[in-house]
Design a protein around this motif. Structure first.
Motif, PDB file in Angstrom:
ATOM      1  N   GLU A 144       1.081  -0.552   0.250  1.00  0.00           N
ATOM      2  CA  GLU A 144       0.088   0.181  -0.166  1.00  0.00           C
ATOM      3  C   GLU A 144       0.895   1.017   0.115  1.00  0.00           C
ATOM      4  OE1 GLU A 144      -3.077  -0.341  -0.685  1.00  0.00           O
ATOM      5  OE2 GLU A 144      -3.475  -2.249  -0.364  1.00  0.00           O
ATOM      6  N   LYS A 145       2.345   1.269   0.281  1.00  0.00           N
ATOM      7  CA  LYS A 145       2.981   2.277   0.672  1.00  0.00           C
ATOM      8  C   LYS A 145       3.724   2.656  -0.510  1.00  0.00           C
ATOM      9  CE  LYS A 145       3.848   4.901   3.373  1.00  0.00           C
ATOM     10  NZ  LYS A 145       3.290   6.852   3.675  1.00  0.00           N
ATOM     11  N   HIS A 146       4.311   1.574  -1.413  1.00  0.00           N
ATOM     12  CA  HIS A 146       4.225   1.648  -3.043  1.00  0.00           C
ATOM     13  C   HIS A 146       3.916   2.189  -3.425  1.00  0.00           C
ATOM     14  CE1 HIS A 146       8.106   0.282  -2.103  1.00  0.00           C
ATOM     15  NE2 HIS A 146       7.701  -1.152  -1.567  1.00  0.00           N
ATOM     16  N   LEU A 147       2.120   1.272  -3.396  1.00  0.00           N
ATOM     17  CA  LEU A 147       1.098   2.557  -3.643  1.00  0.00           C
ATOM     18  C   LEU A 147       0.943   3.812  -4.458  1.00  0.00           C
ATOM     19  CD1 LEU A 147      -1.611  -0.575  -4.038  1.00  0.00           C
ATOM     20  CD2 LEU A 147      -0.553   0.469  -6.091  1.00  0.00           C
ATOM     21  N   GLU A 148       0.840   4.217  -3.024  1.00  0.00           N
ATOM     22  CA  GLU A 148       1.091   5.183  -2.538  1.00  0.00           C
ATOM     23  C   GLU A 148       1.979   6.351  -3.231  1.00  0.00           C
ATOM     24  OE1 GLU A 148       2.400   8.171   1.403  1.00  0.00           O
ATOM     25  OE2 GLU A 148       0.246   6.198   1.601  1.00  0.00           O
ATOM     26  N   MET A 149       3.443   6.193  -2.892  1.00  0.00           N
ATOM     27  CA  MET A 149       4.678   6.821  -3.323  1.00  0.00           C
ATOM     28  C   MET A 149       4.486   7.111  -4.781  1.00  0.00           C
ATOM     29  SD  MET A 149       6.775   7.754  -0.975  1.00  0.00           S
ATOM     30  CE  MET A 149       8.398   7.466  -2.225  1.00  0.00           C
ATOM     31  N   LEU A 150       4.068   5.737  -5.992  1.00  0.00           N
ATOM     32  CA  LEU A 150       3.806   6.235  -7.011  1.00  0.00           C
ATOM     33  C   LEU A 150       2.969   6.838  -7.485  1.00  0.00           C
ATOM     34  CD1 LEU A 150       4.523   2.011  -8.176  1.00  0.00           C
ATOM     35  CD2 LEU A 150       6.026   3.566  -8.754  1.00  0.00           C
ATOM     36  N   ARG A 151       1.784   6.902  -6.930  1.00  0.00           N
ATOM     37  CA  ARG A 151       0.773   7.967  -7.480  1.00  0.00           C
ATOM     38  C   ARG A 151       1.415   9.357  -7.229  1.00  0.00           C
ATOM     39  NH1 ARG A 151      -3.567   4.087  -4.818  1.00  0.00           N
ATOM     40  NH2 ARG A 151      -3.923   2.987  -6.041  1.00  0.00           N
ATOM     41  N   ARG A 152       1.948   9.323  -6.022  1.00  0.00           N
ATOM     42  CA  ARG A 152       2.509  10.509  -5.511  1.00  0.00           C
ATOM     43  C   ARG A 152       3.505  11.342  -6.636  1.00  0.00           C
ATOM     44  NH1 ARG A 152       2.262  10.239  -0.752  1.00  0.00           N
ATOM     45  NH2 ARG A 152       5.251  10.101  -0.110  1.00  0.00           N
ATOM     46  N   THR A 153       4.620  10.086  -7.367  1.00  0.00           N
ATOM     47  CA  THR A 153       6.122  10.659  -7.382  1.00  0.00           C
ATOM     48  C   THR A 153       6.084  10.511  -9.079  1.00  0.00           C
ATOM     49  OG1 THR A 153       6.529   8.537  -7.384  1.00  0.00           O
ATOM     50  CG2 THR A 153       7.241  10.211  -5.465  1.00  0.00           C
ATOM     51  N   VAL A 154       5.099   9.504  -9.596  1.00  0.00           N
ATOM     52  CA  VAL A 154       5.352   9.240 -11.572  1.00  0.00           C
ATOM     53  C   VAL A 154       4.086   9.268 -12.124  1.00  0.00           C
ATOM     54  CG1 VAL A 154       7.548   8.049 -10.606  1.00  0.00           C
ATOM     55  CG2 VAL A 154       5.488   6.681 -10.839  1.00  0.00           C
ATOM     56  N   ALA A 155       3.129   9.288 -11.343  1.00  0.00           N
ATOM     57  CA  ALA A 155       1.792   9.285 -11.714  1.00  0.00           C
ATOM     58  C   ALA A 155       1.984  10.185 -12.706  1.00  0.00           C
ATOM     59  CB  ALA A 155       0.574   9.023 -10.778  1.00  0.00           C
ATOM     60  N   GLY A 156       1.469  10.237 -13.913  1.00  0.00           N
ATOM     61  CA  GLY A 156       0.533  11.639 -14.626  1.00  0.00           C
ATOM     62  C   GLY A 156       2.295  11.741 -16.077  1.00  0.00           C
ATOM     63  N   LEU A 157       3.562  11.341 -15.172  1.00  0.00           N
ATOM     64  CA  LEU A 157       4.419  11.311 -15.843  1.00  0.00           C
ATOM     65  C   LEU A 157       5.695  10.114 -16.542  1.00  0.00           C
ATOM     66  CD1 LEU A 157       6.610  13.533 -13.397  1.00  0.00           C
ATOM     67  CD2 LEU A 157       5.193  14.402 -14.710  1.00  0.00           C
ATOM     68  N   TYR A 158       4.602   9.024 -16.099  1.00  0.00           N
ATOM     69  CA  TYR A 158       5.043   7.862 -17.025  1.00  0.00           C
ATOM     70  C   TYR A 158       3.759   6.949 -17.171  1.00  0.00           C
ATOM     71  CZ  TYR A 158       6.934   2.832 -17.195  1.00  0.00           C
ATOM     72  OH  TYR A 158       7.542   1.583 -17.314  1.00  0.00           O
ATOM     73  N   CYS A 159       4.260   5.999 -18.099  1.00  0.00           N
ATOM     74  CA  CYS A 159       3.201   5.111 -18.130  1.00  0.00           C
ATOM     75  C   CYS A 159       3.592   3.762 -18.536  1.00  0.00           C
ATOM     76  CB  CYS A 159       2.004   5.569 -19.202  1.00  0.00           C
ATOM     77  SG  CYS A 159       0.899   4.290 -19.797  1.00  0.00           S
ATOM     78  N   GLY A 160       3.255   2.797 -17.761  1.00  0.00           N
ATOM     79  CA  GLY A 160       4.076   1.159 -18.217  1.00  0.00           C
ATOM     80  C   GLY A 160       4.220   0.969 -16.758  1.00  0.00           C
ATOM     81  N   PHE A 161       4.962  -0.029 -17.084  1.00  0.00           N
ATOM     82  CA  PHE A 161       5.269  -1.405 -15.827  1.00  0.00           C
ATOM     83  C   PHE A 161       6.143  -0.658 -14.382  1.00  0.00           C
ATOM     84  CE2 PHE A 161       4.756  -4.960 -18.941  1.00  0.00           C
ATOM     85  CZ  PHE A 161       3.322  -5.637 -18.567  1.00  0.00           C
ATOM     86  N   VAL A 162       6.206  -1.120 -14.294  1.00  0.00           N
ATOM     87  CA  VAL A 162       7.425  -0.520 -12.393  1.00  0.00           C
ATOM     88  C   VAL A 162       7.637  -2.032 -11.549  1.00  0.00           C
ATOM     89  CG1 VAL A 162       7.851   1.091 -10.645  1.00  0.00           C
ATOM     90  CG2 VAL A 162       6.306   1.734 -12.804  1.00  0.00           C
ATOM     91  N   GLY A 163       8.805  -2.041 -11.372  1.00  0.00           N
ATOM     92  CA  GLY A 163       9.568  -3.328 -10.305  1.00  0.00           C
ATOM     93  C   GLY A 163      10.224  -2.607  -8.916  1.00  0.00           C
ATOM     94  N   ILE A 164       9.774  -3.403  -8.536  1.00  0.00           N
ATOM     95  CA  ILE A 164       9.950  -2.882  -6.864  1.00  0.00           C
ATOM     96  C   ILE A 164      11.362  -3.782  -6.386  1.00  0.00           C
ATOM     97  CG2 ILE A 164      10.731  -0.922  -4.811  1.00  0.00           C
ATOM     98  CD1 ILE A 164       8.364   0.113  -5.482  1.00  0.00           C
ATOM     99  N   ASP A 165      11.985  -3.717  -6.689  1.00  0.00           N
ATOM    100  CA  ASP A 165      12.809  -5.423  -5.959  1.00  0.00           C
ATOM    101  C   ASP A 165      13.140  -4.385  -4.661  1.00  0.00           C
ATOM    102  OD1 ASP A 165      13.487  -5.782  -8.000  1.00  0.00           O
ATOM    103  OD2 ASP A 165      15.060  -4.931  -8.548  1.00  0.00           O
ATOM    104  N   MET A 166      13.261  -6.018  -3.538  1.00  0.00           N
ATOM    105  CA  MET A 166      13.623  -5.607  -2.360  1.00  0.00           C
ATOM    106  C   MET A 166      14.003  -7.231  -1.396  1.00  0.00           C
ATOM    107  SD  MET A 166       9.254  -4.115  -1.619  1.00  0.00           S
ATOM    108  CE  MET A 166       8.658  -3.856  -2.686  1.00  0.00           C
ATOM    109  N   MET A 167      14.345  -6.957  -0.506  1.00  0.00           N
ATOM    110  CA  MET A 167      15.178  -7.575   0.386  1.00  0.00           C
ATOM    111  C   MET A 167      14.999  -8.069   1.810  1.00  0.00           C
ATOM    112  SD  MET A 167      19.667  -6.880  -0.081  1.00  0.00           S
ATOM    113  CE  MET A 167      19.880  -6.159   0.564  1.00  0.00           C
TER     114      MET A 167
END
Length: 338
Positions: free
Chosen positions: A234-257
Motif C-alpha cells: 500500500e505504501k508503494h502504491l501511494e508513493m508511485l501515485r505521488r511521484t511518477v503518476a502522470g509522468l510515466y506510463c508502463g510497468f514498474v518493478g521495485i526490488d526488495m530483500m
C-alpha cells in the motif's frame, strides 16, 4: 546478437490482440506465431523498455512517432530510472511510514554521491552501484576506500555523474513487487516476484510459480509477517501515485530483500526501481503459459543437468547455437548466454 536471438520473447506475455514485431526483419506475427498483415491497423509499440535508441529503431521501422513517447518524456524516464531517484524515493518512503513499521525496515543508509569525498563507511562492508546499470553490472563491494575502490568510484562520477552507496546486508531472500502505471495516473499492483541474485546483485533468475506460493514464501521469510507485506504494498502504491503518476506510463518493478539484521529479520523496501518490463513479470506469464516450455534437454559438461527449453521460442535446431537462450531450470526462468 541478443536482439536477433531473443526477438520471440514477447510471445510469453503477448495478449490475444497483440502482435509480436521482429524489428530486425520487419515481420509481424499474431500471438500464436502466425505472420499477419497489419497495414490497416495502428501499431502502438510496447518494447521491453524505452530510451532514445529504442525510439529511433521504431522510427526507422516506420512506426508513427505520434504513438511513441517524445524526447522530453524519455528524459524524464531516464531520471526515474537512475539510482539517484531510488535514493530519494526510499528516504521519502521511510520518513512517511509509521514508526513501528520503520523499526522493521532498513535502507536509511542508501545514498547517492557525486563525490568520493562524501562517502562514509557505515558498516564493515559497503556496496556501490553505478547510476545507470542493470542486472548487477557495475556493482561491487568494498571494505574500505582503498586505492582501487576510489579509482572505480571516481570513474563512475566522471562517466555517469555519481554512484549509489549502501550497506552490504546479509540477505536471506530477494523479491519484488510489480506495478503498472496507467496513462490516466492510476497505479495498480500486479503481483509479487521471487528472484535469485548473487551477493553483488548480479541477476540469476526468477521463480516460475503461482502468486499464492510466491507470496507465502516471501511472508515466511519475513517471519510470517503478512501485515508488513501488505503495508509495504500500500505504501508503494501511494508513493508511485505521488511521484511518477502522470509522468510515466508502463510497468514498474521495485526490488526488495529480506535481511538478517543484527539477529532479527528486517526488510529493505527499495533496493532499486525498474521502470520497464522485467523478468519478474515475465515469470508470472511463464507460469500461466507452461506449454511454451516443452523441450527437455540434458546439458553436457554442466552441473545444471536437464533444463526445459522453449521449442517455440528456440527451435531444437538452434538450441546449440552460440548466444542467448531462454531456459527453465528447477522452477526458475532465466536468459542465459552460452
Amino acid at each position: 546478437m541478443m536482439e536477433k536471438q531473443l526477438w520471440k520473447l514477447p510471445f510469453i506475455w503477448a495478449g490475444e490482440d497483440d502482435c509480436v514485431f521482429n524489428i530486425g526483419t520487419g515481420e509481424i506475427f499474431d500471438a500464436h506465431g502466425n505472420r499477419v498483415d497489419v497495414s490497416s491497423r495502428i501499431l502502438i509499440p510496447f518494447p521491453w523498455g524505452w530510451n532514445l535508441a529504442v525510439r529511433e529503431r521504431f522510427l526507422e521501422a516506420g512506426i508513427d512517432e505520434r504513438v511513441m513517447p517524445g524526447e522530453g518524456c524519455l528524459q524524464t524516464l531516464r531520471t526515474f530510472a537512475g539510482r539517484s531517484f531510488a535514493c530519494d524515493y526510499i528516504h521519502e518512503l521511510l520518513s512517511s511510514i509509521p514508526a513501528d513499521m520503520r523499526d522493521r525496515l532498513v535502507g536509511n543508509h542508501m545514498k547517492f554521491h557525486q563525490s568520493v569525498d562524501t562517502v562514509r563507511f557505515d558498516a564493515a562492508m559497503m556496496i556501490f552501484k553505478q547510476p545507470w546499470s542493470s542486472s548487477g553490472r557495475g556493482n561491487f563491494c568494498a571494505a574500505s576506500l582503498d586505492e582501487m575502490t576510489v579509482k572505480r568510484l571516481e570513474a563512475s562520477v566522471k562517466k555517469q555523474g555519481g554512484f549509489l552507496a549502501d550497506i552490504f546486508y546479509h540477505k536471506t531472500l530477494d523479491f519484488a513487487m510489480e506495478f503498472y502505471v496507467f496513462a490516466d495516473g492510476n497505479v495498480e499492483f500486479i503481483g509479487y516476484s521471487l528472484f535469485q541474485a548473487e551477493k553483488n546483485g548480479k541477476y540469476v533468475g526468477n521463480m516460475v510459480e503461482s502468486q499464492k506460493i510466491v507470496r507465502k514464501t516471501i511472508a515466511l521469510a519475513m517471519g510470517g509477517d503478512n501485515g508488513l507485506l501488505d503495508a509495504l504494498k500500500e505504501k508503494h502504491l501511494e508513493m508511485l501515485r505521488r511521484t511518477v503518476a502522470g509522468l510515466y506510463c508502463g510497468f514498474v518493478g521495485i526490488d526488495m530483500m529480506v535481511v538478517n539484521n543484527e539477529d532479527h529479520i528486517s526488510v529493505h523496501p527499495c533496493v532499486e526501481i525498474n521502470f520497464r518490463m522485467n523478468m519478474g513479470i515475465m515469470a508470472m506469464y511463464a507460469y500461466l503459459r507452461p506449454f511454451l516450455f516443452d523441450f527437455l534437454e540434458e546439458e553436457e559438461d554442466s552441473e545444471e543437468g536437464a533444463v526445459w527449453r522453449s521449442s517455440i521460442l528456440e527451435p531444437p535446431s538452434l538450441m546449440r547455437e552460440r548466444g542467448f537462450h531462454t531456459v527453465l531450470k528447477s522452477r526458475f526462468i532465466s536468459i542465459r548466454y552460452s
